[in-house]
Design an enzyme around this catalytic site. Structure first.
Site, PDB file in Angstrom:
ATOM      1  N   HIS A 139      45.617  91.898  67.993  1.00 19.23           N
ATOM      2  CA  HIS A 139      46.681  91.428  68.894  1.00 19.23           C
ATOM      3  C   HIS A 139      48.087  91.625  68.320  1.00 19.23           C
ATOM      4  CE1 HIS A 139      47.466  88.271  72.271  1.00 19.23           C
ATOM      5  NE2 HIS A 139      48.494  89.076  72.146  1.00 19.23           N
ATOM      6  N   LYS A 184      51.007  90.823  85.343  1.00 21.43           N
ATOM      7  CA  LYS A 184      50.322  89.537  85.586  1.00 21.43           C
ATOM      8  C   LYS A 184      50.834  88.939  86.896  1.00 21.43           C
ATOM      9  CE  LYS A 184      50.690  84.871  85.626  1.00 21.43           C
ATOM     10  NZ  LYS A 184      51.743  84.062  86.283  1.00 21.43           N
ATOM     11  N   ARG A 219      51.411  89.001  95.647  1.00 21.12           N
ATOM     12  CA  ARG A 219      51.996  89.840  94.599  1.00 21.12           C
ATOM     13  C   ARG A 219      50.936  90.611  93.812  1.00 21.12           C
ATOM     14  NH1 ARG A 219      55.680  85.423  94.608  1.00 21.12           N
ATOM     15  NH2 ARG A 219      54.611  84.281  92.956  1.00 21.12           N
ATOM     16  N   GLN A 267      50.026  93.541  95.828  1.00 22.61           N
ATOM     17  CA  GLN A 267      51.157  94.469  95.829  1.00 22.61           C
ATOM     18  C   GLN A 267      51.173  95.321  94.553  1.00 22.61           C
ATOM     19  OE1 GLN A 267      55.523  93.298  94.985  1.00 22.61           O
ATOM     20  NE2 GLN A 267      54.972  92.314  96.924  1.00 22.61           N
ATOM     21  N   ASN A 268      50.860  94.683  93.428  1.00 21.95           N
ATOM     22  CA  ASN A 268      50.937  95.386  92.144  1.00 21.95           C
ATOM     23  C   ASN A 268      49.871  96.476  91.995  1.00 21.95           C
ATOM     24  OD1 ASN A 268      53.041  93.682  91.578  1.00 21.95           O
ATOM     25  ND2 ASN A 268      51.882  92.325  90.229  1.00 21.95           N
ATOM     26  N   LYS A 275      41.371  90.477  72.603  1.00 19.31           N
ATOM     27  CA  LYS A 275      42.121  90.761  71.372  1.00 19.31           C
ATOM     28  C   LYS A 275      41.752  89.826  70.223  1.00 19.31           C
ATOM     29  CE  LYS A 275      45.854  91.929  74.579  1.00 19.31           C
ATOM     30  NZ  LYS A 275      45.971  90.945  75.649  1.00 19.31           N
ATOM     31  N   TYR A 284      45.528  83.306  75.172  1.00 20.49           N
ATOM     32  CA  TYR A 284      45.939  82.881  76.517  1.00 20.49           C
ATOM     33  C   TYR A 284      45.159  81.642  76.972  1.00 20.49           C
ATOM     34  CZ  TYR A 284      47.619  87.744  76.401  1.00 20.49           C
ATOM     35  OH  TYR A 284      48.195  88.923  76.027  1.00 20.49           O
ATOM     36  N   ASP A 333      43.082  92.207  81.512  1.00 20.09           N
ATOM     37  CA  ASP A 333      43.584  92.080  80.141  1.00 20.09           C
ATOM     38  C   ASP A 333      43.641  90.609  79.770  1.00 20.09           C
ATOM     39  OD1 ASP A 333      45.122  93.352  77.769  1.00 20.09           O
ATOM     40  OD2 ASP A 333      46.303  91.585  78.351  1.00 20.09           O
ATOM     41  N   PRO A 350      41.224 102.174  83.678  1.00 18.28           N
ATOM     42  CA  PRO A 350      42.028 102.126  84.913  1.00 18.28           C
ATOM     43  C   PRO A 350      43.502 101.904  84.564  1.00 18.28           C
ATOM     44  CG  PRO A 350      40.113 100.661  85.070  1.00 18.28           C
ATOM     45  CD  PRO A 350      40.209 101.098  83.639  1.00 18.28           C
ATOM     46  N   TRP A 358      48.173  86.290  80.925  1.00 19.73           N
ATOM     47  CA  TRP A 358      48.912  85.357  80.061  1.00 19.73           C
ATOM     48  C   TRP A 358      49.655  84.332  80.928  1.00 19.73           C
ATOM     49  CZ3 TRP A 358      54.221  86.478  77.470  1.00 19.73           C
ATOM     50  CH2 TRP A 358      54.501  85.500  76.496  1.00 19.73           C
TER      51      TRP A 358
HETATM   52  N1  LIG Z   1      49.700  92.180  73.584  1.00 24.90           N
HETATM   53  C1  LIG Z   1      50.658  91.277  73.685  1.00 24.90           C
HETATM   54  O1  LIG Z   1      51.200  90.781  72.686  1.00 24.90           O
HETATM   55  C2  LIG Z   1      51.101  90.866  75.054  1.00 24.90           C
HETATM   56  C3  LIG Z   1      52.347  90.209  75.210  1.00 24.90           C
HETATM   57  C4  LIG Z   1      52.752  89.870  76.502  1.00 24.90           C
HETATM   58  C5  LIG Z   1      51.939  90.170  77.582  1.00 24.90           C
HETATM   59  N2  LIG Z   1      50.723  90.764  77.404  1.00 24.90           N
HETATM   60  C6  LIG Z   1      49.797  91.059  78.542  1.00 24.90           C
HETATM   61  O2  LIG Z   1      50.545  91.723  79.561  1.00 24.90           O
HETATM   62  C7  LIG Z   1      50.456  90.977  80.763  1.00 24.90           C
HETATM   63  C8  LIG Z   1      51.717  91.168  81.596  1.00 24.90           C
HETATM   64  O3  LIG Z   1      52.875  90.750  80.914  1.00 24.90           O
HETATM   65  P1  LIG Z   1      53.667  89.409  81.260  1.00 24.90           P
HETATM   66  O4  LIG Z   1      52.717  88.438  81.828  1.00 24.90           O
HETATM   67  O5  LIG Z   1      54.440  89.042  80.051  1.00 24.90           O
HETATM   68  O6  LIG Z   1      54.757  89.822  82.336  1.00 24.90           O
HETATM   69  P2  LIG Z   1      54.870  90.715  83.654  1.00 24.90           P
HETATM   70  O7  LIG Z   1      53.551  91.153  84.133  1.00 24.90           O
HETATM   71  O8  LIG Z   1      55.928  91.710  83.394  1.00 24.90           O
HETATM   72  O9  LIG Z   1      55.505  89.672  84.657  1.00 24.90           O
HETATM   73  C9  LIG Z   1      54.787  88.583  85.135  1.00 24.90           C
HETATM   74  C10 LIG Z   1      55.756  87.715  85.925  1.00 24.90           C
HETATM   75  O10 LIG Z   1      56.240  88.428  87.073  1.00 24.90           O
HETATM   76  C11 LIG Z   1      55.846  87.763  88.275  1.00 24.90           C
HETATM   77  N3  LIG Z   1      55.388  88.817  89.193  1.00 24.90           N
HETATM   78  C12 LIG Z   1      54.218  89.509  89.123  1.00 24.90           C
HETATM   79  N4  LIG Z   1      54.142  90.416  90.109  1.00 24.90           N
HETATM   80  C13 LIG Z   1      55.282  90.299  90.825  1.00 24.90           C
HETATM   81  C14 LIG Z   1      55.776  90.984  91.965  1.00 24.90           C
HETATM   82  N5  LIG Z   1      55.092  91.941  92.561  1.00 24.90           N
HETATM   83  N6  LIG Z   1      56.999  90.608  92.452  1.00 24.90           N
HETATM   84  C15 LIG Z   1      57.702  89.607  91.858  1.00 24.90           C
HETATM   85  N7  LIG Z   1      57.284  88.935  90.758  1.00 24.90           N
HETATM   86  C16 LIG Z   1      56.074  89.281  90.247  1.00 24.90           C
HETATM   87  C17 LIG Z   1      54.742  86.802  87.874  1.00 24.90           C
HETATM   88  O11 LIG Z   1      54.749  85.648  88.670  1.00 24.90           O
HETATM   89  P3  LIG Z   1      53.510  85.256  89.637  1.00 24.90           P
HETATM   90  O12 LIG Z   1      52.289  85.109  88.777  1.00 24.90           O
HETATM   91  O13 LIG Z   1      53.961  83.978  90.243  1.00 24.90           O
HETATM   92  O14 LIG Z   1      53.384  86.382  90.626  1.00 24.90           O
HETATM   93  C18 LIG Z   1      55.115  86.459  86.432  1.00 24.90           C
HETATM   94  O15 LIG Z   1      56.099  85.436  86.390  1.00 24.90           O
HETATM   95  C19 LIG Z   1      50.232  89.543  80.271  1.00 24.90           C
HETATM   96  O16 LIG Z   1      49.809  88.679  81.300  1.00 24.90           O
HETATM   97  C20 LIG Z   1      49.220  89.793  79.190  1.00 24.90           C
HETATM   98  O17 LIG Z   1      47.948  90.027  79.742  1.00 24.90           O
HETATM   99  C21 LIG Z   1      50.306  91.143  76.147  1.00 24.90           C
END
Ligand SMILES: NC(=O)c1ccc[n+]([C@@H]2O[C@H](COP(=O)([O-])OP(=O)(O)OC[C@H]3O[C@@H](n4cnc5c(N)ncnc54)[C@H](OP(=O)(O)O)[C@@H]3O)[C@@H](O)[C@H]2O)c1
Length: 329
Positions: free
Chosen positions: A113, A271, A277, A280-281, A80, A51, A46, A16, A23
């Site tokens: 990872h 995330k 939110r 919405q995503n 991972k 995490y 994911d 998907p 995280w």
């Molecule tokens: N492989 C790797 O090394 C690696 C590294 C980083 C991340 N990841 C994975 O990728 C996922 C996503 O990356 P990420 O968590 O770094 O950042 P992200 O998804 O880009 O951003 C998450 C942040 O944005 C906020 N947010 C989410 N939806 C929103 C919306 N519609 N409007 C406004 N704010 C919003 C969230 O707060 P709220 O929760 O309060 O909404 C959170 O603070 C991680 O959770 C993890 O599963 C993998």
């Protein structure tokens, strides 16, 4: 609402294109969020042992599966092999530990990872040198570890296998030395870090790209603070042109950022632990960006890496670490 678009991987499996990232969420937060996400129509989750919330996610999955609210084959679960276990002999025990926590018999995707490996003590804490840098294990051998990853597909513990945070050269090395080609490379990708060379290469080699931190990882500030780092990070959802495009479609900036990613045939894993939110995503399938809007968004690349692992001080000493961060620049 549901994720109506799937990416067909190089082994025929379907992923998907929107998943929920997990995280930086406590057990309590993630248990509620995953429950809400499944209600909202998410099927792709994911996660990673790093995490610290696989057990909480496992509790929700078990409830949904036991109650017959979802079929296992309709879920897409990614986890991972962590940097502390990035060694051939640790692959199988580590996936088994994740499967036990997630209460599953198999995962849909198992990723290495990070390209680097670090040492831990017997109690699980990181080993640090005199300067407070995490100690890296320079014996990392991707090809040997990959051979063990391949066995997971053969034994049915993982439907697909892939990598994360791998550079073009690291992916190429694996492609030249594998029986089973990596199906996925999960990398940071958003309007300010498009990594076009790597994305184009992976696409040409039929290695699907998952975009992590697709919204700019606002929550990373907490990690940086804890590591004593002061970094001014951009707010992607506050970029004027992104906001204008969002207004034009009656959508939010986050939805525009996500739609742009999936229109480029990539997968995005935003995330959110917030009910509004996270819904919405996933609600990104009822509008289309014009060619002009896509062009505007694609022209925003600034090569700004938000998740540069600088909060994990010491990893820059590893020979397979390829990111530029404040310790190496
Ligand atoms: N492989 C790797 O090394 C690696 C590294 C980083 C991340 N990841 C994975 O990728 C996922 C996503 O990356 P990420 O968590 O770094 O950042 P992200 O998804 O880009 O951003 C998450 C942040 O944005 C906020 N947010 C989410 N939806 C929103 C919306 N519609 N409007 C406004 N704010 C919003 C969230 O707060 P709220 O929760 O309060 O909404 C959170 O603070 C991680 O959770 C993890 O599963 C993998």
């Amino acid at each position: 609402m549901a994720c109506t678009k799937f990416l067909t991987l190089n082994n025929g499996e379907k992923m998907p294109v929107i998943g929920i990232g997990t995280w930086q969420a406590s057990d309590e937060e993630i248990e509620t969020a995953v429950d809400l996400a499944l209600e909202a129509g998410y099927r792709h989750i994911d996660t990673a042992p790093v995490y610290g919330n696989e057990k909480a996610i496992g509790r929700v999955l078990k409830r949904w599966l036991d109650e017959g609210k979802v079929k296992r084959e309709d879920l897409y679960i990614v986890t991972k092999l962590p940097p502390i276990a990035n060694r051939p002999h640790e692959v199988e025990p580590t996936i088994r530990a994740s499967l036990s926590d997630l209460q599953l018999d198999y995962v849909d995707m198992y990723l290495i990872h990070t390209p680097f490996t670090v040492f831990i003590n017997e109690d699980g804490s990181f080993q640090f040198d005199a300067e407070g840098r995490v100690k890296v294990d320079k014996s990392t051998n991707h090809i040997a570890t990959w051979a063990e990853m391949e066995k997971l597909v053969e034994s049915g513990l993982a439907k697909s296998i892939g990598v994360s945070n791998f550079s073009k050269e690291q992916v190429a090395r694996l492609l030249n030395n594998c029986k089973i080609r990596p199906a996925n490379n999960q990398i940071e990708h958003h309007v300010y870090l498009q990594q076009r060379d790597l994305v184009d290469y992976c696409k040409a080699e039929n290695v699907a790209i998952t975009a992590y931190s697709p919204l700019g990882s606002k929550g990373i500030a907490k990690f940086n603070e804890a590591a004593g780092l002061v970094r001014e990070l951009p707010d992607l959802m506050d970029i004027e042109e992104v906001k204008e495009i969002a207004t034009a479609h009656g959508k939010t900036p986050a939805q525009v950022l996500l739609r742009w990613i999936i229109d480029n045939d990539l997968v995005a894993i935003p995330k959110s632990t917030n009910a509004v939110r996270l819904k919405q995503n996933l609600d990104v399938f009822d509008f289309e960006l014009s060619a002009e809007e896509v062009e505007k968004l694609s022209a925003m690349d600034k090569n700004i890496r938000i998740c540069d692992f600088s909060f994990f001080r010491g990893v820059e000493q590893h020979p397979e670490f390829t990111f530029k961060n404040q310790f190496t620049d």
